[in-house]
Design an enzyme around this catalytic site. Structure first.
Site, PDB file in Angstrom:
ATOM      1  CG  HIS A 162      -9.705   4.234   3.545  1.00 21.50           C
ATOM      2  ND1 HIS A 162      -8.517   4.920   3.617  1.00 21.50           N
ATOM      3  CD2 HIS A 162     -10.451   4.670   4.592  1.00 21.50           C
ATOM      4  CE1 HIS A 162      -8.544   5.731   4.669  1.00 21.50           C
ATOM      5  NE2 HIS A 162      -9.710   5.603   5.280  1.00 21.50           N
ATOM      6  CG  HIS A 183      -0.809   7.118  -0.884  1.00 21.97           C
ATOM      7  ND1 HIS A 183      -2.040   7.257  -1.479  1.00 21.97           N
ATOM      8  CD2 HIS A 183      -1.015   6.429   0.259  1.00 21.97           C
ATOM      9  CE1 HIS A 183      -2.959   6.695  -0.710  1.00 21.97           C
ATOM     10  NE2 HIS A 183      -2.365   6.180   0.352  1.00 21.97           N
ATOM     11  CG  HIS A 201      -1.808   1.202   1.329  1.00 22.63           C
ATOM     12  ND1 HIS A 201      -3.130   1.088   1.679  1.00 22.63           N
ATOM     13  CD2 HIS A 201      -1.611   2.529   1.131  1.00 22.63           C
ATOM     14  CE1 HIS A 201      -3.701   2.282   1.684  1.00 22.63           C
ATOM     15  NE2 HIS A 201      -2.789   3.184   1.362  1.00 22.63           N
ATOM     16  CG  ASP A 256      -1.594   4.774   4.124  1.00 23.15           C
ATOM     17  OD1 ASP A 256      -1.651   5.243   2.975  1.00 23.15           O
ATOM     18  OD2 ASP A 256      -2.396   5.086   5.023  1.00 23.15           O
ATOM     19  CG  HIS A 305      -4.792   2.063   5.956  1.00 19.92           C
ATOM     20  ND1 HIS A 305      -6.124   1.910   6.178  1.00 19.92           N
ATOM     21  CD2 HIS A 305      -4.686   2.795   4.822  1.00 19.92           C
ATOM     22  CE1 HIS A 305      -6.803   2.527   5.225  1.00 19.92           C
ATOM     23  NE2 HIS A 305      -5.942   3.057   4.388  1.00 19.92           N
ATOM     24  CE  LYS A 315      -7.879   2.246  -0.708  1.00 18.33           C
ATOM     25  NZ  LYS A 315      -6.669   2.495   0.045  1.00 18.33           N
TER      26      LYS A 315
HETATM   27  C1  NCD Z   1      -3.604   8.997   2.218  1.00 22.22           C
HETATM   28  C2  NCD Z   1      -3.193  10.055   1.201  1.00 22.22           C
HETATM   29  O1  NCD Z   1      -2.651  11.070   1.615  1.00 22.22           O
HETATM   30  O2  NCD Z   1      -3.380   9.828   0.011  1.00 22.22           O
HETATM   31  N1  NCD Z   1      -3.579   9.585   3.518  1.00 22.22           N
HETATM   32  C3  NCD Z   1      -3.478   8.935   4.685  1.00 22.22           C
HETATM   33  O3  NCD Z   1      -3.600   9.556   5.747  1.00 22.22           O
HETATM   34  N2  NCD Z   1      -3.226   7.647   4.737  1.00 22.22           N
HETATM   35  C4  NCD Z   1      -4.919   8.439   1.853  1.00 22.22           C
HETATM   36  C5  NCD Z   1      -5.250   7.186   2.600  1.00 22.22           C
HETATM   37  O4  NCD Z   1      -4.670   6.127   2.371  1.00 22.22           O
HETATM   38  O5  NCD Z   1      -6.156   7.239   3.459  1.00 22.22           O
HETATM   39 ZN    ZN Z   2      -3.260   5.097   1.776  1.00 19.12          ZN
END
Ligand code: NCD
Ligand code: ZN
Length: 346
Positions: A137, A16, A14, A248, A175, A100
């Site tokens: 999520h 970003h 996971h 995450d 998460h 997702k």
């Molecule tokens: C994530 C993001 O910033 O894209 N933020 C987070 O707090 N984890 C989005 C997510 O996975 O909830």
């Molecule tokens: Zn995330």
């Protein structure tokens, strides 16, 4: 005490990576240590179609510095308009590894997510047929539900009904932040997995709120009470194959974190493995680190574990920088609040 630890090269289930300047800056932080990662599709606009996922994958590979070997595993952002045929076609050509599910409004860039779960039934049924996992999520967005209770409420109101209505659908509860989430995942068969981040193994809600508000510890799902953190540590270090690493890691530039309405997300890509080694060592579970970072995830996704290895070495505390620079501004690296003795050797 062992001074080095060699494990299969880890994956991040996971992640970003964003786009543009931030992508360029954060990608090497992950690719240095991780062989593969499940790439979150919550760009603006989101990555909804197979064609968009293929284009985003090319942008990621284009941003990868020479000499780093990294495979982005792409996901589609499920909307009420997602076409099951497009999902199936993208899965068949190997462009996507998962879909997702963001409940609309649950987190950063989730406005296009799902409100009416009946509208995605046919996509979920197609996914169950072809074995394409759904990453969720797990938070309800009902304003009546307290933010600290939103994960537990999601299990009863949405996750369990989806599981019952869609037999065979492979689901990852992402998460996980509560013992409710851990208990639910454990109660399910091997078509259910759960990811745990490094930061949720380290912080509880006091870290965010006591002694002044700490925006860099604010993420979603928000960290919960200490008893929940302890349940996450127990699960991650238990060797139970339901649980695997999904960092995450969610970079936001400091200007948007240190803000009257600060963004959610902890940027952990840089030091996740050092943090995890410290957490596992304290539990006397270093021998289970590899399963969590490198074996359970591939097994869930039906992929082989990585053939190569990394070695962690224990020594004097590692001096990670406080921030990385991007052309959009600095991004603060997660500070676990304790010294990190383990480093990934070059
Ligand atoms: C994530 C993001 O910033 O894209 N933020 C987070 O707090 N984890 C989005 C997510 O996975 O909830
Ligand atoms: Zn995330």
């Amino acid at each position: 005490m062992a001074e080095t630890l060699t494990i299969r090269r880890p994956d991040d289930w996971h992640l970003h990576l964003r786009d543009g300047a931030v992508l360029k800056a954060v990608l090497p932080e992950t690719a240095r240590h991780f062989a593969r990662a499940i790439i979150m599709p919550n760009l603006v606009p989101p990555v909804v179609t197979g064609a968009q996922a293929a284009a985003y994958r090319q942008r990621i590979l284009g941003a990868l510095p020479m000499g780093l070997d990294f495979e982005p595993l792409m996901t589609l952002y499920l909307t009420e308009d997602t076409d099951p045929k497009d999902v199936k076609a993208a899965a068949e050509v190997g462009i996507v590894t998962a879909v997702k599910l963001y409940p609309a409004g649950a987190t950063t860039n989730s406005a296009s997510g799902v409100r009416d779960f009946d509208k995605v039934r046919s996509v979920l049924e197609t996914m169950a047929q072809i074995g394409l996992p759904l990453c969720v999520h797990g938070e309800v967005t009902d304003p009546e539900v307290d933010i600290f209770d939103r994960e537990a409420a999601f299990i009863d109101r949405i996750l369990d009904p989806i599981r019952r209505a869609t037999p065979g659908l492979r689901v990852v509860m992402e998460h996980i932040t509560t013992h409710d989430g851990i208990d639910y995942v454990k109660s399910q068969g091997d078509d259910m997995g759960g990811t745990i981040t490094a930061h949720h193994l380290v912080i509880n809600r006091n870290h965010i709120l006591v002694g002044g508000i700490k925006p860099h510890y604010y993420c979603l799902p928000v960290a919960k009470r200490e008893e929940h953190r302890q349940a996450l540590v127990a699960a991650a270090t238990s060797g139970d194959a339901h649980f695997f690493l999904g960092t995450d890691s969610a970079p936001h530039v400091d200007a948007l974190k240190e803000h009257p309405c600060g963004c959610a997300g902890c940027f952990t890509a840089t030091n996740t493995l050092s943090v995890l080694a410290e957490v596992f060592e304290r539990q006397d579970a270093l021998d289970r680190l590899e399963a969590f970072t490198s074996l359970h995830g591939p097994a869930f996704y039906g992929l082989p574990p990585n053939a190569d290895t990394i070695t962690l070495a224990r020594g004097t505390p590692v001096a990670y920088p406080a921030k990385i620079d991007t052309d959009d501004g600095p991004v603060t690296i997660f500070d676990p609040g304790f010294p990190l003795h383990w480093r990934v050797t070059p």
